[in-house]
Scaffold this active site. Structure first.
Site, PDB file in Angstrom:
ATOM      1  N   SER A 280       0.742  -1.745   0.082  1.00  0.00           N
ATOM      2  CA  SER A 280       0.154   0.138  -0.075  1.00  0.00           C
ATOM      3  C   SER A 280       1.482   1.782  -0.277  1.00  0.00           C
ATOM      4  O   SER A 280       2.062   1.479   0.511  1.00  0.00           O
ATOM      5  CB  SER A 280      -1.056   0.572   0.807  1.00  0.00           C
ATOM      6  OG  SER A 280      -0.293   0.107   1.811  1.00  0.00           O
ATOM      7  N   VAL A 281       0.401   2.480  -0.552  1.00  0.00           N
ATOM      8  CA  VAL A 281       0.534   3.571  -0.787  1.00  0.00           C
ATOM      9  C   VAL A 281       1.134   3.915   0.748  1.00  0.00           C
ATOM     10  O   VAL A 281       2.098   4.879   0.888  1.00  0.00           O
ATOM     11  CB  VAL A 281       0.007   4.619  -0.723  1.00  0.00           C
ATOM     12  CG1 VAL A 281       0.467   5.913  -0.992  1.00  0.00           C
ATOM     13  CG2 VAL A 281      -0.474   4.644  -2.106  1.00  0.00           C
TER      14      VAL A 281
ATOM     15  N   GLY B  32       1.425   2.005   3.760  1.00  0.00           N
ATOM     16  CA  GLY B  32       2.551   0.809   4.247  1.00  0.00           C
ATOM     17  C   GLY B  32       4.261   1.689   3.542  1.00  0.00           C
ATOM     18  O   GLY B  32       4.980   1.853   4.456  1.00  0.00           O
ATOM     19  N   GLY B  33       3.971   1.768   2.409  1.00  0.00           N
ATOM     20  CA  GLY B  33       5.419   1.611   1.745  1.00  0.00           C
ATOM     21  C   GLY B  33       5.576   3.146   1.994  1.00  0.00           C
ATOM     22  O   GLY B  33       7.207   3.461   2.048  1.00  0.00           O
TER      23      GLY B  33
ATOM     24  N   GLU C  12       7.035  -0.020  -4.314  1.00  0.00           N
ATOM     25  CA  GLU C  12       5.763  -0.167  -5.482  1.00  0.00           C
ATOM     26  C   GLU C  12       4.751  -0.231  -4.782  1.00  0.00           C
ATOM     27  O   GLU C  12       4.174  -0.588  -3.700  1.00  0.00           O
ATOM     28  CB  GLU C  12       5.826  -1.714  -6.480  1.00  0.00           C
ATOM     29  CG  GLU C  12       4.916  -2.040  -6.904  1.00  0.00           C
ATOM     30  CD  GLU C  12       4.139  -2.894  -7.559  1.00  0.00           C
ATOM     31  OE1 GLU C  12       2.754  -3.508  -7.766  1.00  0.00           O
ATOM     32  OE2 GLU C  12       4.974  -4.042  -8.757  1.00  0.00           O
TER      33      GLU C  12
ATOM     34  N   CYS D  61      -1.929  -5.655  -9.009  1.00  0.00           N
ATOM     35  CA  CYS D  61      -1.401  -3.955  -9.268  1.00  0.00           C
ATOM     36  C   CYS D  61      -1.571  -3.105 -10.557  1.00  0.00           C
ATOM     37  O   CYS D  61      -1.798  -2.249 -10.480  1.00  0.00           O
ATOM     38  CB  CYS D  61       0.039  -3.802  -8.165  1.00  0.00           C
ATOM     39  SG  CYS D  61       1.149  -4.920  -9.328  1.00  0.00           S
TER      40      CYS D  61
END
Length: 487
Positions: free
Chosen positions: A207-208, A210-211, A230, A267
């Site tokens: 996820s955005v 988490g990343g 990613e 994705c």
């Protein structure tokens, strides 16, 4: 089997072993590392009858899909073995000394790539093999000569543990240094490892939110490290009027099949489909979406996350619901929403958010200028797709230029789901698709993420790495004094 989180003491032993393995693993000749990768690939294939049932139980994915994933994972290990044996990935460059060079004499310069050191890989949930423990990040880091510590995804802990054991045993038997590969469990273990100075790079698919949290940790260390994340993608699809006229029904089938593939948990799922006003395909779209049976999602957390984001989108005044996908005991049915380019451009941010799961949006545009304006509203994406006909050739360059600046892969008259593991593949894109748009997480150039350049100046032959010696004992392709020479 119950899998418990890795304790701080266990993590310290894993990282210490990885640090000890880094030098010996880097010192192996490329062909020797290739042998390790092939041994790991063979072991993974041999263990498939044991691993696939565990994956089915933990992920709800079907046997055929998972069996294919095992083959993809072992295949990319073997592909990287080929890359090692071919040798050009080292980017060896030799410039001879030139005392007559102007404005100053040039020394003898020899450049190559060397491994970064231990790599921490955060496994993904949606591909329990191909983007998890034996996935592309693991394969490319091992190929580069970096020990790998995988932080297992909590969605398939037993599979991660057993797959890790299979790979560790295979690498050990093939002669890999102890500590070359390990799997750890738990969020605390992952974040602690990312802060540890023995870890030299991180890789993540998820996820955005988490990343970005992990990226923040990696870049704020006393010694910041590369972090290849990613994070998310909308993967827009743009269809011209000529394409609708020529093959509208075919496009409907392809789009619905693509955005519902794997219950929308790819994705590269197409999140928005742009069609010209008056396209006449709404009835076909609704019928096709309603014809897709409910299917299980990977786990409750992902199902709940999809439902929350789908419901948020349905609550936007700019969107109308064509099909609301009900949730049943059998799983989640797809949802189809609709809007106009005018509505999207009036307030794009609430609409242009990834909805991970079987939900997609149809957007009607008035003309080519409005379609171009809509394309310009996107931030970075993994993919962008155009469906067009030969008669559109003269009008397409401006659209393709805009999409090239916003996506890592451009698809023409196809669909973004399905990422080939090959030499030319680029699976990345501008932020927020990835944190490093110049790199890929799929394909052979993924190895470049875990290597750094070193230049030797006026160094005696006996002290040079084999790759840089005049006699070229490894038989590598090299660029010598500006001329590319084959092996």
């Amino acid at each position: 089997m119950t899998v418990t989180d890795t304790t701080p003491e266990e993590l310290d032993r894993v990282l210490a072993a990885a640090a000890r393995a880094a030098g010996p693993l880097a010192a192996l000749r490329p062909a020797e590392r290739a042998r390790l990768l092939r041994a790991a690939a063979d072991a993974l294939d041999a263990a498939a009858p044991e691993l696939v049932p565990i994956a089915m139980e933990e992920s709800s994915l079907p046997e055929a899909r998972l069996t294919g994933e095992v083959a993809r994972s072992s295949g990319q290990l073997r592909l990287f073995a080929d890359v090692l044996e071919e040798g050009s990935y080292l980017e060896v460059i030799l410039d001879s000394a030139d005392p007559n060079a102007k404005p100053v004499p040039r020394p003898d310069l020899r450049r190559m790539l060397v491994p970064l050191g231990p790599v921490l890989v955060f496994a993904a949930s949606n591909f329990p093999f191909a983007f998890s423990v034996p996935g592309g990040d693991t394969a490319s880091a091992l190929a580069a000569g970096c020990p790998v510590v995988v932080k297992a995804h909590p969605g398939h802990p037993r599979l991660s543990q057993r797959t890790g054991e299979v790979l560790t045993e295979a690498l050990r038997a093939a002669g890999a240094p102890e500590g070359t590969f390990a799997v750890v469990h738990g969020m605390e273990a992952g974040t602690s490892a990312l802060t540890d100075p023995r870890v030299k790079a991180g890789a993540f698919t998820g996820s955005v939110k988490g990343g970005l949290a992990l990226l923040d940790i990696a870049t704020k260390r006393a010694e910041p490290i590369p972090f290849y994340g990613e994070l998310g993608s909308l993967n827009p699809v743009f269809v011209t009027r000529a394409a609708v006229s020529a093959r509208g029904a075919e496009i409907v089938d392809g789009y619905v099949g693509s955005f519902t593939l794997g219950t929308g948990q790819f994705c590269t799922k197409p999140g928005l489909l742009f069609l010209p006003e008056g396209h006449g395909l709404e009835e076909k779209l609704v019928e096709a979406v309603r014809g897709v049976a409910p299917a299980a999602m990977l786990n409750d957390r992902i199902r709940e996350g999809h439902a929350h984001e789908r419901d948020r989108l349905e609550g936007l005044g700019a969107l109308r619901t064509l099909v609301h996908g009900a949730e049943t005991d059998a799983g989640v049915a797809p949802t189809l929403l609709a809007t106009t380019a005018k509505e999207l451009l009036a307030d794009p941010e609430p609409i242009l958010q990834e909805c991970f799961g079987p939900t997609s949006i149809v957007v009607e545009y008035a003309d080519a200028d409005e379609m171009l304006a809509a394309a310009e509203a996107f931030s970075g994406n993994l993919t962008a797709t155009v469906h067009a006909e030969d008669s559109d050739a003269a009008s397409l360059p401006p659209l393709l230029d805009v999409l090239r600046d916003r996506a890592g892969r451009l698809i023409y008259n196809g669909w973004p789901t399905g990422v080939a593991v090959s030499h030319a593949m680029h699976h990345g894109g501008p932020f927020p698709a990835t944190t490093a748009s110049i790199h890929t997480s799929v394909g052979t150039t993924a190895i470049r993420r875990f290597l750094r350049p070193v230049c030797y100046q006026n160094t005696p032959q006996a002290l040079l790495p084999e790759a840089l010696r005049d006699d070229n004992p490894l038989r590598l392709p090299r660029r010598v004094d500006g001329v590319l020479q084959p092996a």
